[in-house]
Write an enzyme that holds these catalytic residues in place. Structure first.
Site, PDB file in Angstrom:
ATOM      1  N   GLN A 145      -5.161  -1.624   9.423  1.00 31.67           N
ATOM      2  CA  GLN A 145      -4.934  -2.929   8.805  1.00 31.67           C
ATOM      3  C   GLN A 145      -5.480  -4.042   9.702  1.00 31.67           C
ATOM      4  OE1 GLN A 145      -3.782  -3.358   5.724  1.00 31.67           O
ATOM      5  NE2 GLN A 145      -3.804  -5.575   5.811  1.00 31.67           N
TER       6      GLN A 145
ATOM      7  N   ASP B 143     -11.181   2.227   3.243  1.00 30.16           N
ATOM      8  CA  ASP B 143     -11.400   0.786   3.061  1.00 30.16           C
ATOM      9  C   ASP B 143     -12.885   0.510   2.801  1.00 30.16           C
ATOM     10  OD1 ASP B 143      -9.235  -1.013   3.144  1.00 30.16           O
ATOM     11  OD2 ASP B 143      -8.992  -0.761   5.312  1.00 30.16           O
TER      12      ASP B 143
ATOM     13  N   LYS C  62       0.838  -1.204   0.000  1.00 24.34           N
ATOM     14  CA  LYS C  62       0.000   0.000   0.000  1.00 24.34           C
ATOM     15  C   LYS C  62       0.877   1.260   0.000  1.00 24.34           C
ATOM     16  CE  LYS C  62      -3.773  -2.542   2.058  1.00 24.34           C
ATOM     17  NZ  LYS C  62      -4.651  -2.872   3.182  1.00 24.34           N
TER      18      LYS C  62
END
Ligand code: GUN
Length: 298
Positions: free
Chosen positions: A105, A128, A61
């Protein structure tokens, strides 16, 4: 044993290539914003603990942010951090005007509630697309930030010109981050007839065999075998399992849910793992971060 004559030749869906094209488009938009003196998108990433797979995903990422010219901040915390302390950090990022979007995460250590943490994220910075607000907004006329993995899958289908309207899509796996929102997006935006299968489904092959489009997001390598797939089906593998073994050069390899070697000859289109859906999830994160920035700083 009888030998079936295979006449199908399949198209490999190249997520690496599509994601690279989209990254070029994003980089061009960032360059344009820079030229116009507009704010450069800034993504923050929160990583708790030192899980090897999470570290790899987060590294990818960060690499993606660099490749399109985004600003980024990495925030690391020991896996002993309390939920309360992590909440305080999220509050801080929620209120930091310079951060346009951020992610926490997953997985998180067992003593921390994923739902509490996810719901603490401001929905307009939830790149997300994990919050209940963004999950629900899939069925609104103007979704805010779409869940990243399903968004990547839909974009992959669109860019390959794969029609979903009226098709029977079978989604295997009903997780909050992949299967459940994907089913909704296939219904709402894709106008497909959708069947969702999960761990309580009886006779899984009976459903998968009737799929025009088979999408699997379970995390069990080899779950989908050739006898479970209809001739000519489109097969999208969202499974991402890190398998360790001395036979792999790095000591580990990423495996999907599909027995690719035997399923591919029956498919019309199929995604590889790695190099299929994975790079698209990261690109969706970038697209959402760009969108969050555009909404905050038009
Ligand atoms: N863990 C596995 N996939 C994801 C993802 O897409 N986002 C986050 N935040 N954690 C993950």
């Amino acid at each position: 044993m009888t030998q079936d004559l295979q006449t199908t030749t399949y198209t490999l869906i190249d997520g690496k290539k599509v994601s690279s094209d989209i990254k070029d488009e994003i980089a061009a938009k960032v360059a344009e914003r820079k030229q116009l003196g507009k704010k450069i998108p800034h993504l923050a990433i929160i990583l708790v603990g030192d899980d090897g797979a999470s570290q790899t995903y987060v590294d990818n990422k960060v690499k993606a942010c660099k490749s399109v010219g985004f600003h980024y901040t990495m925030m690391r915390f020991a896996d002993t951090i309390s939920e309360e302390r992590l909440m305080k950090h999220i509050d801080h990022v929620n209120n930091d005007d310079d951060v346009d979007g951020f992610i926490v995460q997953l997985p998180l250590p067992a003593h921390i509630s994923v739902e509490n943490i996810t719901e603490k994220i401001r929905s307009d910075k939830d790149v997300d697309g994990f919050t209940n607000h963004n999950f629900g907004s899939i069925i609104s006329k103007s979704p805010l930030l779409l869940p990243a993995t399903p968004y990547g899958v839909m974009e992959l289908l669109r860019r390959y010109g794969i029609e979903t309207e009226g098709k029977h899509a079978v989604v295997v796996g009903a997780s909050r981050i992949a299967g459940a929102p994907l089913s909704m997006m296939l219904t709402e935006q894709g106008r497909a007839t959708v069947t969702i299968c999960h761990k309580f489904t009886k006779d899984l092959p009976a459903y998968t065999r009737s799929a025009d489009i088979l999408l699997t997001a379970v995390g069990k390598p080899g779950l989908i075998t050739a006898d479970m797939v209809k001739e000519g089906a489109i097969v999208i593998d969202i499974g991402t399992t890190r398998v360790e073994g001395p036979e792999y050069p790095k000591g580990w390899a990423i495996k999907g849910d599909v027995d690719f070697k035997n399923v591919a000859p029956k498919a019309s289109y199929i995604t590889p793992v790695p190099g299929g859906v994975g790079p698209m999830t990261i690109v969706s994160l970038l697209l959402n971060t760009l969108r969050a920035t555009e909404l905050r700083h038009p």
